[in-house]
Write a protein that holds these residues in place. Structure first.
Motif, PDB file in Angstrom:
ATOM      1  N   PRO A  39      13.586  31.667  -3.122  1.00 37.34           N
ATOM      2  CA  PRO A  39      13.408  33.274  -3.194  1.00 37.34           C
ATOM      3  C   PRO A  39      14.810  33.970  -2.572  1.00 37.34           C
ATOM      4  O   PRO A  39      14.598  35.108  -2.556  1.00 37.34           O
ATOM      5  N   ILE A  40      15.723  33.227  -2.206  1.00 32.40           N
ATOM      6  CA  ILE A  40      16.969  33.687  -1.969  1.00 32.40           C
ATOM      7  C   ILE A  40      17.752  34.638  -2.823  1.00 32.40           C
ATOM      8  O   ILE A  40      17.913  35.694  -2.685  1.00 32.40           O
ATOM      9  N   LEU A  41      17.589  34.195  -4.157  1.00 30.26           N
ATOM     10  CA  LEU A  41      18.117  35.249  -5.089  1.00 30.26           C
ATOM     11  C   LEU A  41      17.210  36.321  -5.427  1.00 30.26           C
ATOM     12  O   LEU A  41      17.980  37.553  -5.341  1.00 30.26           O
ATOM     13  N   GLU A  42      15.952  36.419  -5.146  1.00 31.53           N
ATOM     14  CA  GLU A  42      15.253  37.746  -5.082  1.00 31.53           C
ATOM     15  C   GLU A  42      15.397  38.400  -3.736  1.00 31.53           C
ATOM     16  O   GLU A  42      15.545  39.885  -4.007  1.00 31.53           O
ATOM     17  N   LEU A  43      15.580  37.827  -2.692  1.00 30.65           N
ATOM     18  CA  LEU A  43      15.810  38.511  -1.585  1.00 30.65           C
ATOM     19  C   LEU A  43      17.207  39.398  -1.389  1.00 30.65           C
ATOM     20  O   LEU A  43      17.397  40.255  -0.951  1.00 30.65           O
ATOM     21  N   LYS A  44      18.189  38.585  -2.109  1.00 28.05           N
ATOM     22  CA  LYS A  44      19.524  39.260  -2.146  1.00 28.05           C
ATOM     23  C   LYS A  44      19.607  40.214  -3.277  1.00 28.05           C
ATOM     24  O   LYS A  44      20.736  40.985  -3.366  1.00 28.05           O
ATOM     25  N   GLY A  45      18.493  40.377  -4.201  1.00 34.04           N
ATOM     26  CA  GLY A  45      18.786  41.171  -5.154  1.00 34.04           C
ATOM     27  C   GLY A  45      19.469  40.710  -6.357  1.00 34.04           C
ATOM     28  O   GLY A  45      19.851  41.481  -7.244  1.00 34.04           O
ATOM     29  N   VAL A  46      19.790  39.407  -6.549  1.00 35.95           N
ATOM     30  CA  VAL A  46      20.638  38.779  -7.598  1.00 35.95           C
ATOM     31  C   VAL A  46      19.445  38.832  -8.812  1.00 35.95           C
ATOM     32  O   VAL A  46      20.043  39.002  -9.841  1.00 35.95           O
ATOM     33  N   SER A  47      18.341  38.580  -8.256  1.00 36.59           N
ATOM     34  CA  SER A  47      17.279  38.505  -9.467  1.00 36.59           C
ATOM     35  C   SER A  47      16.340  39.544  -8.982  1.00 36.59           C
ATOM     36  O   SER A  47      15.403  39.213  -8.392  1.00 36.59           O
ATOM     37  N   PRO A  48      16.511  40.729  -9.477  1.00 35.83           N
ATOM     38  CA  PRO A  48      15.950  41.957  -8.919  1.00 35.83           C
ATOM     39  C   PRO A  48      14.420  41.877  -9.152  1.00 35.83           C
ATOM     40  O   PRO A  48      13.912  41.446 -10.232  1.00 35.83           O
ATOM     41  N   VAL A  49      13.452  42.161  -8.062  1.00 38.04           N
ATOM     42  CA  VAL A  49      12.243  42.183  -8.089  1.00 38.04           C
ATOM     43  C   VAL A  49      11.798  43.433  -7.129  1.00 38.04           C
ATOM     44  O   VAL A  49      12.581  43.593  -6.181  1.00 38.04           O
ATOM     45  N   GLU A  50      10.672  44.153  -7.378  1.00 39.68           N
ATOM     46  CA  GLU A  50      10.153  44.948  -6.389  1.00 39.68           C
ATOM     47  C   GLU A  50       9.440  44.569  -5.195  1.00 39.68           C
ATOM     48  O   GLU A  50       9.352  45.225  -4.148  1.00 39.68           O
ATOM     49  N   THR A  51       8.812  43.437  -5.299  1.00 39.05           N
ATOM     50  CA  THR A  51       7.777  43.024  -4.057  1.00 39.05           C
ATOM     51  C   THR A  51       8.094  41.562  -4.118  1.00 39.05           C
ATOM     52  O   THR A  51       7.967  40.845  -5.040  1.00 39.05           O
ATOM     53  N   ILE A  52       8.242  41.137  -2.837  1.00 33.91           N
ATOM     54  CA  ILE A  52       8.145  39.511  -2.484  1.00 33.91           C
ATOM     55  C   ILE A  52       7.304  39.538  -1.262  1.00 33.91           C
ATOM     56  O   ILE A  52       6.945  40.259  -0.267  1.00 33.91           O
ATOM     57  N   ASN A  53       6.550  38.301  -1.615  1.00 33.37           N
ATOM     58  CA  ASN A  53       5.467  37.923  -0.555  1.00 33.37           C
ATOM     59  C   ASN A  53       5.827  36.432   0.100  1.00 33.37           C
ATOM     60  O   ASN A  53       5.983  35.694  -0.525  1.00 33.37           O
ATOM     61  N   LEU A  54       6.264  36.507   1.336  1.00 33.16           N
ATOM     62  CA  LEU A  54       6.526  35.240   2.121  1.00 33.16           C
ATOM     63  C   LEU A  54       5.624  35.205   3.395  1.00 33.16           C
ATOM     64  O   LEU A  54       5.636  36.221   3.979  1.00 33.16           O
ATOM     65  N   GLN A  55       4.895  34.209   3.663  1.00 35.63           N
ATOM     66  CA  GLN A  55       4.219  34.063   4.809  1.00 35.63           C
ATOM     67  C   GLN A  55       4.462  32.613   5.334  1.00 35.63           C
ATOM     68  O   GLN A  55       4.808  31.602   4.813  1.00 35.63           O
ATOM     69  N   GLY A  56       4.264  32.332   6.797  1.00 28.45           N
ATOM     70  CA  GLY A  56       4.328  31.172   7.358  1.00 28.45           C
ATOM     71  C   GLY A  56       5.614  30.799   7.811  1.00 28.45           C
ATOM     72  O   GLY A  56       5.990  29.473   7.679  1.00 28.45           O
ATOM     73  N   LEU A  57       6.410  31.704   7.975  1.00 31.63           N
ATOM     74  CA  LEU A  57       8.062  31.433   8.200  1.00 31.63           C
ATOM     75  C   LEU A  57       8.160  31.243   9.780  1.00 31.63           C
ATOM     76  O   LEU A  57       7.545  32.159  10.449  1.00 31.63           O
ATOM     77  N   THR A  58       9.362  30.879  10.018  1.00 30.12           N
ATOM     78  CA  THR A  58       9.803  31.020  11.323  1.00 30.12           C
ATOM     79  C   THR A  58      10.750  32.014  11.828  1.00 30.12           C
ATOM     80  O   THR A  58      11.037  33.056  10.752  1.00 30.12           O
ATOM     81  N   THR A  59      10.720  32.517  13.090  1.00 30.52           N
ATOM     82  CA  THR A  59      11.745  33.690  13.443  1.00 30.52           C
ATOM     83  C   THR A  59      13.080  33.405  13.047  1.00 30.52           C
ATOM     84  O   THR A  59      13.745  34.489  12.643  1.00 30.52           O
ATOM     85  N   LEU A  60      13.666  32.250  12.860  1.00 26.54           N
ATOM     86  CA  LEU A  60      15.100  32.011  12.331  1.00 26.54           C
ATOM     87  C   LEU A  60      15.003  32.583  10.823  1.00 26.54           C
ATOM     88  O   LEU A  60      15.935  33.272  10.387  1.00 26.54           O
ATOM     89  N   SER A  61      14.028  32.110  10.373  1.00 26.43           N
ATOM     90  CA  SER A  61      13.752  32.539   8.749  1.00 26.43           C
ATOM     91  C   SER A  61      13.893  34.082   8.407  1.00 26.43           C
ATOM     92  O   SER A  61      14.446  34.594   7.798  1.00 26.43           O
ATOM     93  N   GLY A  62      13.449  34.687   9.428  1.00 22.84           N
ATOM     94  CA  GLY A  62      13.289  36.357   9.519  1.00 22.84           C
ATOM     95  C   GLY A  62      14.705  36.969   9.640  1.00 22.84           C
ATOM     96  O   GLY A  62      14.947  37.874   9.115  1.00 22.84           O
TER      97      GLY A  62
END
Length: 113
Positions: free
Chosen positions: A1-24
Motif C-alpha cells: 500500500p506504499i504507492l497508495e499512501l504516497k499518492g503514486v497510485s491515487p485512491v480516496e480511502t485506505i484501510n490499514l489495521q493491526g500495525l505497529t507505532t513505527l508503521s504509523g
C-alpha cells in the motif's frame, strides 16, 4: 500500500489495521504529500485526512469517542502540523495514550494557529 499512501497510485480511502507505532510514523510521512487521499483508517475509525491537513478547510473536527489509538494520533499529528485553519480538534475519550498525546502536542507546537 506504499504507492497508495504516497499518492503514486491515487485512491480516496485506505484501510490499514493491526500495525505497529513505527508503521504509523512511516504512514504519516507518506500521507503528508498525498493530495488524493480523503480517508485513512489505521485502527478502527476513518480519519478525515483532507480536513486534518487543511485541504478542505474547516475550523472544527470532532473525533470524540471514536476508539482512536496511538497510530491514529501519529497520523493526526502529522496532518495538523501545517493546518493553519483548524481551531478545534476534539479527541475526548479515545485511547491515544501518552505517546499519541506527545505526537499531537509536538504538532501543535509547530502549528501556531
Amino acid at each position: 500500500p506504499i504507492l497508495e499512501l504516497k499518492g503514486v497510485s491515487p485512491v480516496e480511502t485506505i484501510n490499514l489495521q493491526g500495525l505497529t507505532t513505527l508503521s504509523g510514523i512511516v504512514i504519516a510521512s507518506c500521507v503528508s504529500s498525498n493530495l488524493a487521499l480523503k480517508s485513512l483508517n489505521v485502527d478502527g475509525h476513518p480519519l478525515p485526512i483532507c480536513e486534518l491537513k487543511g485541504v478542505i478547510p474547516v475550523e472544527n473536527i470532532d473525533l470524540q469517542e471514536k476508539g482512536l489509538k496511538t497510530l491514529s494520533a501519529i497520523v493526526i499529528a502529522s496532518s495538523i502540523s501545517s493546518n493553519f485553519v483548524l481551531k478545534s480538534l476534539n479527541l475526548y475519550d479515545n485511547k491515544i495514550g501518552d505517546e499519541g498525546a506527545q505526537h499531537i502536542g509536538e504538532a501543535l507546537k509547530s502549528n501556531m494557529s
